[in-house]
Design an enzyme around this catalytic site. Structure first.
Site, short mmCIF file in Angstrom:
data_model
loop_
_atom_site.label_atom_id
_atom_site.label_comp_id
_atom_site.label_asym_id
_atom_site.label_seq_id
_atom_site.Cartn_x
_atom_site.Cartn_y
_atom_site.Cartn_z
N SER A 95 6.69 -8.64 7.21
CA SER A 95 7.05 -9.83 7.96
C SER A 95 8.07 -9.48 9.04
CB SER A 95 7.55 -10.92 6.99
OG SER A 95 7.61 -12.18 7.61
N ASP A 211 -3.40 -15.71 6.17
CA ASP A 211 -1.96 -15.53 6.08
C ASP A 211 -1.22 -16.88 6.04
OD1 ASP A 211 0.32 -13.26 6.69
OD2 ASP A 211 0.83 -15.18 7.62
N HIS A 266 0.57 -15.16 3.19
CA HIS A 266 1.72 -14.41 3.70
C HIS A 266 2.69 -13.99 2.60
CE1 HIS A 266 4.46 -13.00 6.78
NE2 HIS A 266 5.45 -13.63 6.16
#
Length: 285
Positions: A95, A211, A266
């Site tokens: 991330s 995601d 995610h």
């Protein structure tokens, strides 16, 4: 007898896996090193003897500090690690951590990275409510540029890579991190940024359509919106066609690996053992 012993040793070595070059892990926004422990333990389990450094700087709320500050501070730590391992290190960033990691790759010429894996990171920027509301639940993506594209907003990490396709002049004027890191805006460091990227043996860009946080998800692979909010894929982007940071050169030399993995949210990329086994371990040195 010696031949039999040698063959047995080779079989055992293959079964447990060879040790990798040292691996440095970088966590995402609003989390910390604890979130990367599954990756750390899996590497150590599958490849005993591998040294894994799990960065514990800028955790939780401090992850909102400006990106250049994080890059320079963590970069000094990574430079010290690299100095202890002249054979090179592997770098995995998840991330926002993947964007910090790339900042280190481009900025620190004394850091020798063999493989850099970007795991669902907003490499081309971010423009989505899902990501925004992780930290700023009361803000709206259509108007948050008024905050982020200001001197105050540029003190936040998210503001440093918020890439509003409808307000590009403001993005280019106020954003102090991503336009420079991507050589969209030229600086005295532009040539060095590209040269350092080209030192990589391997660049792996991982993302996926499920995601639901990185927006557009193709940003994890340097794809992004045009002015009409239509996604333009990596190889049709200016950053690739003009080889601004070396992506085209890495691709043409077989060192760029773009992986699209469906079915992963995610918050699961760094927690999913199958992702680690199938998409991280095979690319480490």
């Amino acid at each position: 007898m010696n031949l039999v012993k040698a063959l047995l040793f080779n079989v055992l070595s293959l079964s447990i896996g060879f040790a990798y070059k040292p691996v440095v892990l970088m966590h995402g926004i609003m989390t910390g090193s604890g979130s990367m422990e599954i990756i750390k333990h899996r590497i150590e389990e599958k490849h005993p003897g591998t040294v894994v450094y799990n960065v514990n700087r800028f955790e939780s709320w401090s992850s909102l500090e400006s990106m250049w500050h994080q890059v320079l501070e963590i970069g000094l730590d990574v430079a010290n690690i690299s100095a202890s391992h002249p054979e090179g290190i592997n770098l995995i960033g998840y991330s926002q951590g993947g964007l910090v990691a790339r900042g280190i790759v481009e900025t620190f010429s004394n850091v020798s990275v063999s493989t850099f894996i970007s795991l669902s990171s907003p490499q081309a920027g971010q423009y989505g409510a899902g990501f925004l509301h992780l930290v700023f639940p009361g803000l709206v993506k259509e108007t948050v540029y008024e905050l982020f594209y200001s001197k105050v907003g540029q003190h936040t990490s998210v503001g440093n890579y918020w890439n509003d396709p409808y307000h590009q002049p403001l993005y280019e004027t106020y954003c102090m991190f991503l336009p420079y890191l991507n050589n969209h805006k030229q600086s005295k460091k532009s040539e060095e940024f590209k040269a350092n990227m080209l030192r990589l043996k391997r660049l792996v860009l991982i993302g996926g359509p499920d995601d639901d946080v990185i927006t557009p998800w193709q940003s994890s692979q340097f794809g992004y919106y045009n002015a009409n909010e239509t996604v333009i894929e990596l190889r049709n982007q200016e950053i690739y066609k003009d080889d601004k940071i070396g992506l085209k050169s890495l691709d043409e030399s077989g060192r760029l690996h773009v992986l699209s993995v469906p079915g992963v949210n995610h918050f699961n990329w760094h927690m999913n053992v199958s992702v680690v086994d199938d998409y991280l371990l095979p690319y480490l040195d």
